[in-house]
Design a protein around this motif. Structure first.
Motif, PDB file in Angstrom:
ATOM      1  N   PRO A 515      58.370  78.869  21.291  1.00 23.31           N
ATOM      2  CA  PRO A 515      58.507  78.165  22.594  1.00 23.31           C
ATOM      3  C   PRO A 515      60.251  77.292  22.321  1.00 23.31           C
ATOM      4  O   PRO A 515      60.549  77.140  23.199  1.00 23.31           O
ATOM      5  N   GLU A 516      59.396  76.186  22.050  1.00 20.88           N
ATOM      6  CA  GLU A 516      60.862  75.062  21.361  1.00 20.88           C
ATOM      7  C   GLU A 516      62.005  75.587  21.313  1.00 20.88           C
ATOM      8  O   GLU A 516      62.738  75.438  22.105  1.00 20.88           O
ATOM      9  N   MET A 517      62.340  76.731  20.527  1.00 23.52           N
ATOM     10  CA  MET A 517      63.409  77.056  20.711  1.00 23.52           C
ATOM     11  C   MET A 517      63.986  78.445  21.142  1.00 23.52           C
ATOM     12  O   MET A 517      64.937  77.702  20.787  1.00 23.52           O
ATOM     13  N   TRP A 518      63.517  78.419  21.654  1.00 28.23           N
ATOM     14  CA  TRP A 518      63.999  79.603  22.825  1.00 28.23           C
ATOM     15  C   TRP A 518      64.210  78.895  23.729  1.00 28.23           C
ATOM     16  O   TRP A 518      64.655  79.141  24.401  1.00 28.23           O
ATOM     17  N   LEU A 519      63.087  77.429  24.203  1.00 23.67           N
ATOM     18  CA  LEU A 519      63.474  75.906  25.270  1.00 23.67           C
ATOM     19  C   LEU A 519      65.239  75.389  24.699  1.00 23.67           C
ATOM     20  O   LEU A 519      66.144  75.438  25.850  1.00 23.67           O
ATOM     21  N   MET A 520      65.141  75.389  23.689  1.00 27.29           N
ATOM     22  CA  MET A 520      66.755  74.352  23.814  1.00 27.29           C
ATOM     23  C   MET A 520      67.300  75.604  23.368  1.00 27.29           C
ATOM     24  O   MET A 520      68.892  74.865  23.388  1.00 27.29           O
ATOM     25  N   TYR A 521      67.629  76.504  22.644  1.00 23.63           N
ATOM     26  CA  TYR A 521      68.631  77.497  22.856  1.00 23.63           C
ATOM     27  C   TYR A 521      69.021  77.525  24.353  1.00 23.63           C
ATOM     28  O   TYR A 521      70.132  77.563  24.564  1.00 23.63           O
ATOM     29  N   SER A 522      67.707  77.677  25.251  1.00 22.68           N
ATOM     30  CA  SER A 522      68.320  78.320  26.579  1.00 22.68           C
ATOM     31  C   SER A 522      69.496  77.112  27.522  1.00 22.68           C
ATOM     32  O   SER A 522      70.054  77.280  27.927  1.00 22.68           O
ATOM     33  N   LYS A 523      68.378  76.225  26.674  1.00 14.84           N
ATOM     34  CA  LYS A 523      69.537  74.472  27.366  1.00 14.84           C
ATOM     35  C   LYS A 523      70.896  74.504  26.480  1.00 14.84           C
ATOM     36  O   LYS A 523      72.174  74.185  27.720  1.00 14.84           O
ATOM     37  N   TRP A 524      71.035  75.230  25.265  1.00 16.86           N
ATOM     38  CA  TRP A 524      71.957  75.323  25.175  1.00 16.86           C
ATOM     39  C   TRP A 524      73.132  76.243  25.603  1.00 16.86           C
ATOM     40  O   TRP A 524      74.688  76.266  26.056  1.00 16.86           O
ATOM     41  N   ASN A 525      72.168  77.378  26.059  1.00 14.64           N
ATOM     42  CA  ASN A 525      73.267  78.733  26.416  1.00 14.64           C
ATOM     43  C   ASN A 525      73.236  78.233  27.632  1.00 14.64           C
ATOM     44  O   ASN A 525      74.671  78.704  28.543  1.00 14.64           O
ATOM     45  N   LEU A 526      72.792  77.441  28.740  1.00 15.12           N
ATOM     46  CA  LEU A 526      73.148  77.155  30.257  1.00 15.12           C
ATOM     47  C   LEU A 526      73.963  76.312  29.911  1.00 15.12           C
ATOM     48  O   LEU A 526      75.044  76.132  31.028  1.00 15.12           O
ATOM     49  N   ARG A 527      74.414  75.483  29.173  1.00 15.16           N
ATOM     50  CA  ARG A 527      75.851  74.921  29.029  1.00 15.16           C
ATOM     51  C   ARG A 527      76.768  75.634  28.911  1.00 15.16           C
ATOM     52  O   ARG A 527      78.232  75.587  30.123  1.00 15.16           O
ATOM     53  N   SER A 528      77.071  76.996  28.095  1.00 17.38           N
ATOM     54  CA  SER A 528      78.536  78.341  28.860  1.00 17.38           C
ATOM     55  C   SER A 528      77.720  78.534  29.923  1.00 17.38           C
ATOM     56  O   SER A 528      79.208  79.103  30.746  1.00 17.38           O
TER      57      SER A 528
END
Ligand code: ZN
Ligand code: ZN
Length: 627
Positions: A515-528
């Protein structure tokens, strides 16, 4: 982000925009009307003949039915000849674009940005539009068809920039001599004395250049006016470097004296331009400046030319809004899942974004030590390579290992990491993964960067920049060498692929589905996603600064510094910020369509390899070819 060794003008802007050490995001700001990207996007040519990746079935499907093979070859040949002639002519009329692409034949000539020059450009565009217009696209094979689509778009875009967008009237930062000087001075395409003699001729025109700039500017925006003033310091620095290099060289005393004179005249011209702009800016304090927001009509048109999407800007904005809601819903669930583990007994706020922000903040403290930043990136690259191969995501070419290196000193300025690929005319150069170590940062800056590029995001960064992101895409593009695509390739496809690569890796189980990886990925994707929302909201819907900062910090979990840099960038550029999400969302849609169409015959690896086999063409064009 892919750093094509950006022209110094853009780099200087990045300096002006971001305090040193504001990691990542090397911007490819404001593209000049006459060129596509500043050169260094391309690659090793002649690597392997076009592979049969398309497969005969695809080729047949993409081609119109009863097409005689002979005429196809003849048309392809005609197209290749014409695009070769076009490039030769382009480099002659536009030496600055040539330099950025690594072609130095006319580097001694400085283009003067006056009305006569623009009239000449326009005539050039119309002439070549007519010539390419005579080619029947349906008679071409995939490679040439996509080349033709890119070239036609480039010419139509150039025409639009000159006649409708007319940046030459309102963007004083468009006038900057430093980028080409830097390329000539620092690229070893010839012996140094020869390059210095070229530069000596080139700088003779600098006073005339800035006189033409003043003549051309009508009603500028205050934001671009102030940027141009700020950048003039960087231009003077480059002139100083050049002078020192010349005086220390083996040029003759007479040449050195001429250098001194011309550098002095150039400095006077740059200072005069900056002073004139400063006055102009002051005179606009009470009004009269052009608004930096470009408005709906220009925005849609610019989006059409720059992004070349199958959707309109407004549709893309709507897609981004719903993508954001989906991301936030997911992040909400992930934060609940992680709450006890990260926050212990702390009370959980009822506000969704506040809760997500707290978990992200907590997790960000897990990061490498400052000294390990570079070694850790280097360590990860072969692991990513193995993962991609062993999970059947793509075929990797073991003969093309990526070289991870510290960013050369003269290119630093914006920290972080980026891929630097050789220009199309420098096929012998290697592709590098440039990583700027955190050595020169204060403890506080370094900590902030390390938190941003924490344990999880650092991996996502490597996926984006290197494998299977930008670097892998380049390797594939090189299998079907196209000089046209390496120069005029579609930025939304290139960025979209890198953003898609992040998601595809996580879907394959990379990061253990933590879940940590998915959460951080989501934050990153949210930037785009947020980049698209921000750009459209500001330029079309009139969003104000306070709302923009709120959008970035409270709704996308960015630091105040990142948010204020982004606000600066959105005032100075338009549309470019949408390329990441636009390309990504179109690739996701295309993959879904292929799954539907092929059913149980859909193979992810085949999809990836076929998608990448066409080179850096717009996703909508690839989609047509894949049907
Ligand atoms: Zn990128
Ligand atoms: Zn820390």
């Amino acid at each position: 982000m892919m750093k094509t060794k950006i022209a110094l003008g853009a780099l200087l802007m990045a300096f002006a925009l971001a305090p040193a050490g504001a990691a990542k995001k090397t911007q490819k700001h404001g593209k000049a009307a006459s060129t596509a990207k500043a050169g260094k996007t391309a690659k090793k040519k002649g690597a392997a003949a076009p592979k049969a990746a398309q497969g005969p079935a695809v080729a047949a499907a993409a081609a119109p039915a009863a097409k005689p093979a002979v005429s196809e070859r003849r048309q392809d040949k005609a197209m290749d000849t014409l695009s070769g002639q076009f490039l030769t002519a382009l480099w002659r009329i536009d030496p600055e674009s040539a330099i950025a692409a690594g072609k130095y034949d006319n580097a001694a000539t400085l283009s003067i940005p006056d009305q006569a020059g623009r009239a000449k450009q326009l005539a050039f565009i119309d002439d070549w539009l007519a010539r390419f217009g005579k080619i029947d696209a349906r008679q071409l094979s995939d490679k040439q068809r996509t080349d033709l689509a890119l070239l036609s778009n480039k010419l139509n875009a150039d025409r639009w920039y000159l006649t409708t967008f007319r940046e030459f009237e309102w963007n004083p930062a468009n006038y900057n001599i430093a980028g080409s000087l830097d390329f000539i001075l620092n690229t070893e395409y010839a012996a140094q004395p020869q390059r210095l003699r070229t530069l000596l001729k080139r700088i003779a025109g600098v006073p005339q250049y800035y006189a033409a700039a003043r003549e051309s500017i009508a009603t500028p925006t205050r934001e671009h006016t102030q940027l141009a003033v700020a950048q003039s310091a960087g231009v003077l620095t480059v002139l100083g470097d050049l002078d020192r290099a010349a005086q220390a060289s083996i040029l003759t005393p007479a040449e050195k004296q001429l250098y001194t004179q011309r550098i002095a005249a150039a400095r006077t011209a740059v200072n005069g331009y900056a002073a004139w702009l400063g006055e102009l800016d002051k005179s606009m304090e009470q009004g009269g400046a052009r608004p930096f927001r470009i408005g709906k009509e220009l925005y849609e048109q610019k989006f059409g030319y720059d992004i070349q999407s199958g959707s309109s800007a407004e549709q893309t904005y709507q897609k981004a809004l719903s993508a954001r809601e989906q991301l936030l819903q997911n992040m909400d669930k992930l934060s609940d899942e992680l709450w006890a583990k990260t926050m212990g007994e702390a009370a959980k706020p009822s506000d969704r974004n506040q809760k997500i922000g707290m978990v992200i903040d907590k997790l960000s403290s897990k990061h490498v030590a400052r000294a390990d930043f570079f070694p850790e990136i280097r360590r990860q690259i072969p692991l990513l390579q193995d993962w991609v191969s062993s999970h059947n995501l793509l075929t990797m070419d073991p003969k093309k290992p990526l070289v991870v290196r510290e960013t050369p000193l003269y290119q630093r300025g914006v920290a972080g990491a980026s891929i630097e690929a050789p220009g199309p005319y420098r096929p012998q150069d290697r592709t590098y993964y440039n990583v700027t170590p955190l050595d020169s940062e204060t403890a506080e800056q370094a900590e902030s960067n390390l938190r941003e590029y924490n344990h999880w995001i650092l991996q996502i960064l490597n996926i984006h920049e290197a494998i299977p992101g930008h670097y892998t895409q380049l390797v594939y593009a090189n299998k079907s060498p196209s000089i046209v695509k390496s120069i005029f390739g579609n930025g939304a496809m290139i960025e979209g692929w890198a953003v898609y690569g992040e998601r595809m890796m996580l879907e394959s189980g990379y990061g253990d589905n933590a879940p940590e990886m998915w959460l951080m990925y989501s934050k990153w994707n949210l930037r785009s996603v947020t980049n698209t929302i921000l750009d459209y909201s500001v330029h079309v819907l009139g969003m104000k600064k306070e709302e923009a900062i709120d959008l970035l910090t409270k709704q996308a979990f960015q630091t105040p510094r990142e948010a204020s840099e982004k606000w600066r960038r959105v005032q100075l550029t338009s549309v470019q910020l949408t390329s990441y999400f636009s390309g990504y969302s179109e690739i996701m849609e295309l993959r879904e369509q292929r799954k539907q169409a092929l059913g149980s015959k859909f193979v992810l690896k085949d999809f990836h390899e076929q998608f990448l086999s066409y080179g850096s063409a717009p996703v909508r064009v690839i989609k047509e070819l894949m049907q």
